[in-house]
Design a protein around this motif. Structure first.
Motif, PDB file in Angstrom:
ATOM      1  N   LEU A  93      45.472  38.360  37.814  1.00  0.00           N
ATOM      2  CA  LEU A  93      44.082  38.496  38.281  1.00  0.00           C
ATOM      3  C   LEU A  93      43.735  39.950  38.577  1.00  0.00           C
ATOM      4  CD1 LEU A  93      43.710  35.434  40.692  1.00  0.00           C
ATOM      5  CD2 LEU A  93      42.640  35.735  38.444  1.00  0.00           C
ATOM      6  N   GLU A  94      44.645  40.660  39.219  1.00  0.00           N
ATOM      7  CA  GLU A  94      44.339  42.028  39.639  1.00  0.00           C
ATOM      8  C   GLU A  94      44.448  43.034  38.498  1.00  0.00           C
ATOM      9  OE1 GLU A  94      45.542  41.779  44.355  1.00  0.00           O
ATOM     10  OE2 GLU A  94      47.070  42.448  42.935  1.00  0.00           O
ATOM     11  N   SER A  95      45.455  42.904  37.662  1.00  0.00           N
ATOM     12  CA  SER A  95      45.710  43.939  36.662  1.00  0.00           C
ATOM     13  C   SER A  95      45.171  43.636  35.278  1.00  0.00           C
ATOM     14  CB  SER A  95      47.223  44.192  36.555  1.00  0.00           C
ATOM     15  OG  SER A  95      47.698  44.738  37.752  1.00  0.00           O
ATOM     16  N   VAL A  96      44.898  42.372  34.992  1.00  0.00           N
ATOM     17  CA  VAL A  96      44.436  42.011  33.655  1.00  0.00           C
ATOM     18  C   VAL A  96      43.000  41.493  33.687  1.00  0.00           C
ATOM     19  CG1 VAL A  96      44.865  40.506  31.655  1.00  0.00           C
ATOM     20  CG2 VAL A  96      46.802  41.485  32.919  1.00  0.00           C
ATOM     21  N   ALA A  97      42.703  40.617  34.626  1.00  0.00           N
ATOM     22  CA  ALA A  97      41.426  39.894  34.609  1.00  0.00           C
ATOM     23  C   ALA A  97      40.497  40.280  35.764  1.00  0.00           C
ATOM     24  CB  ALA A  97      41.704  38.389  34.657  1.00  0.00           C
ATOM     25  N   TRP A  98      40.655  41.447  36.325  1.00  0.00           N
ATOM     26  CA  TRP A  98      39.933  41.846  37.533  1.00  0.00           C
ATOM     27  C   TRP A  98      38.415  41.679  37.431  1.00  0.00           C
ATOM     28  CZ3 TRP A  98      40.851  42.137  42.383  1.00  0.00           C
ATOM     29  CH2 TRP A  98      39.992  42.842  43.233  1.00  0.00           C
ATOM     30  N   THR A  99      37.835  41.979  36.291  1.00  0.00           N
ATOM     31  CA  THR A  99      36.378  41.912  36.178  1.00  0.00           C
ATOM     32  C   THR A  99      35.873  40.527  35.775  1.00  0.00           C
ATOM     33  OG1 THR A  99      36.462  42.726  33.905  1.00  0.00           O
ATOM     34  CG2 THR A  99      36.161  44.381  35.643  1.00  0.00           C
ATOM     35  N   SER A 100      36.787  39.587  35.568  1.00  0.00           N
ATOM     36  CA  SER A 100      36.364  38.237  35.189  1.00  0.00           C
ATOM     37  C   SER A 100      35.704  37.528  36.366  1.00  0.00           C
ATOM     38  CB  SER A 100      37.562  37.414  34.704  1.00  0.00           C
ATOM     39  OG  SER A 100      38.397  37.074  35.795  1.00  0.00           O
ATOM     40  N   ARG A 101      34.928  36.527  36.046  1.00  0.00           N
ATOM     41  CA  ARG A 101      34.252  35.736  37.081  1.00  0.00           C
ATOM     42  C   ARG A 101      35.270  35.099  38.032  1.00  0.00           C
ATOM     43  NH1 ARG A 101      29.041  32.528  35.669  1.00  0.00           N
ATOM     44  NH2 ARG A 101      28.854  34.597  34.832  1.00  0.00           N
ATOM     45  N   GLU A 144      29.966  42.357  38.955  1.00  0.00           N
ATOM     46  CA  GLU A 144      30.844  42.957  37.949  1.00  0.00           C
ATOM     47  C   GLU A 144      30.893  44.477  38.128  1.00  0.00           C
ATOM     48  OE1 GLU A 144      31.644  43.056  33.164  1.00  0.00           O
ATOM     49  OE2 GLU A 144      30.318  41.520  33.975  1.00  0.00           O
ATOM     50  N   GLN A 145      29.798  45.065  38.566  1.00  0.00           N
ATOM     51  CA  GLN A 145      29.781  46.511  38.813  1.00  0.00           C
ATOM     52  C   GLN A 145      30.767  46.888  39.918  1.00  0.00           C
ATOM     53  OE1 GLN A 145      25.948  48.203  39.626  1.00  0.00           O
ATOM     54  NE2 GLN A 145      26.792  50.195  40.145  1.00  0.00           N
ATOM     55  N   ASP A 146      30.792  46.097  40.996  1.00  0.00           N
ATOM     56  CA  ASP A 146      31.770  46.354  42.061  1.00  0.00           C
ATOM     57  C   ASP A 146      33.194  46.207  41.535  1.00  0.00           C
ATOM     58  OD1 ASP A 146      29.759  46.839  43.896  1.00  0.00           O
ATOM     59  OD2 ASP A 146      29.872  44.848  44.811  1.00  0.00           O
ATOM     60  N   ALA A 147      33.402  45.219  40.686  1.00  0.00           N
ATOM     61  CA  ALA A 147      34.725  45.020  40.096  1.00  0.00           C
ATOM     62  C   ALA A 147      35.107  46.211  39.216  1.00  0.00           C
ATOM     63  CB  ALA A 147      34.768  43.724  39.298  1.00  0.00           C
ATOM     64  N   GLN A 148      34.164  46.712  38.456  1.00  0.00           N
ATOM     65  CA  GLN A 148      34.438  47.887  37.619  1.00  0.00           C
ATOM     66  C   GLN A 148      34.797  49.099  38.476  1.00  0.00           C
ATOM     67  OE1 GLN A 148      34.910  48.263  34.455  1.00  0.00           O
ATOM     68  NE2 GLN A 148      34.162  46.318  33.682  1.00  0.00           N
ATOM     69  N   THR A 149      34.094  49.251  39.585  1.00  0.00           N
ATOM     70  CA  THR A 149      34.332  50.381  40.482  1.00  0.00           C
ATOM     71  C   THR A 149      35.734  50.331  41.079  1.00  0.00           C
ATOM     72  OG1 THR A 149      31.990  50.511  41.013  1.00  0.00           O
ATOM     73  CG2 THR A 149      33.500  51.557  42.557  1.00  0.00           C
ATOM     74  N   THR A 150      36.223  49.149  41.371  1.00  0.00           N
ATOM     75  CA  THR A 150      37.524  48.998  42.023  1.00  0.00           C
ATOM     76  C   THR A 150      38.643  48.623  41.055  1.00  0.00           C
ATOM     77  OG1 THR A 150      37.001  46.685  42.543  1.00  0.00           O
ATOM     78  CG2 THR A 150      36.495  48.338  44.231  1.00  0.00           C
ATOM     79  N   ARG A 151      38.355  48.633  39.787  1.00  0.00           N
ATOM     80  CA  ARG A 151      39.318  48.173  38.777  1.00  0.00           C
ATOM     81  C   ARG A 151      40.645  48.935  38.819  1.00  0.00           C
ATOM     82  NH1 ARG A 151      37.709  46.762  32.676  1.00  0.00           N
ATOM     83  NH2 ARG A 151      39.621  45.679  32.174  1.00  0.00           N
ATOM     84  N   PHE A 155      44.215  47.292  39.580  1.00  0.00           N
ATOM     85  CA  PHE A 155      45.266  47.401  38.570  1.00  0.00           C
ATOM     86  C   PHE A 155      46.572  47.847  39.224  1.00  0.00           C
ATOM     87  CE2 PHE A 155      47.536  49.832  35.276  1.00  0.00           C
ATOM     88  CZ  PHE A 155      47.615  48.888  34.271  1.00  0.00           C
ATOM     89  N   ASN A 156      46.492  48.871  40.049  1.00  0.00           N
ATOM     90  CA  ASN A 156      47.650  49.390  40.760  1.00  0.00           C
ATOM     91  C   ASN A 156      48.218  48.335  41.708  1.00  0.00           C
ATOM     92  OD1 ASN A 156      49.484  51.430  41.533  1.00  0.00           O
ATOM     93  ND2 ASN A 156      48.218  51.926  43.290  1.00  0.00           N
ATOM     94  N   GLN A 157      47.361  47.683  42.465  1.00  0.00           N
ATOM     95  CA  GLN A 157      47.799  46.661  43.416  1.00  0.00           C
ATOM     96  C   GLN A 157      48.493  45.502  42.701  1.00  0.00           C
ATOM     97  OE1 GLN A 157      47.775  46.855  46.725  1.00  0.00           O
ATOM     98  NE2 GLN A 157      48.796  44.903  46.832  1.00  0.00           N
TER      99      GLN A 157
END
Length: 129
Positions: free
Chosen positions: A22-30, A41-48, A52-54
């Motif tokens: 969820l965190e490293s591959v699918a973070w921006t998914s619903r 999705e914009q917030d997800a892009q900002t924190t992607r 990914f690191n987490q």
């Protein structure tokens, strides 16, 4: 009890593989956004990049548990248990940080923290700690 501890730690590892996904591959998914309470999705892009690191931190804890279980299977119980305690104990600690920092995520913290806690407890009893 050693086997029960390893089974619980294994369940925790599987949960954390999913968290890694969820965190490293699918973070921006619903699904990931809903799971982690990310509104847009914009917030997800900002924190992607942070997510990914987490996700990899979670995966490294999984590696410690799996490696520990393998080492125990080959007879080096002290080394293997140390690895399992490190990986699973870190998962328990992370679940406590989650519930303290974000009480609304108590259910997620329980899902994330209970299996490794049971694994640590059963393994400790099993090796006579």
């Amino acid at each position: 009890m050693v086997v029960a501890g390893l089974v619980f730690a294994g369940v925790a590892a599987l949960i954390h593989v999913y968290i890694f996904y969820l965190e490293s591959v699918a973070w921006t998914s619903r699904r990931a956004r809903a799971t982690f309470g990310i509104a847009s999705e914009q917030d997800a892009q900002t924190t992607r990049t942070l997510a990914f690191n987490q996700g990899f931190y979670n995966l490294f804890l999984v590696v410690a548990i799996v490696l520990g279980a393998v080492v125990i299977a080959f007879g080096a119980t002290a080394v293997g248990a140390t690895l399992v305690f490190t990986g699973a104990g870190s998962m328990v600690a992370a679940s406590l940080v989650l519930v303290i920092s974000r009480p609304s995520m108590a259910r997620a913290a329980l899902i994330q923290g209970l299996p490794p806690l049971l694994g640590v407890a059963a393994l400790a009893v099993g090796i006579g700690f």
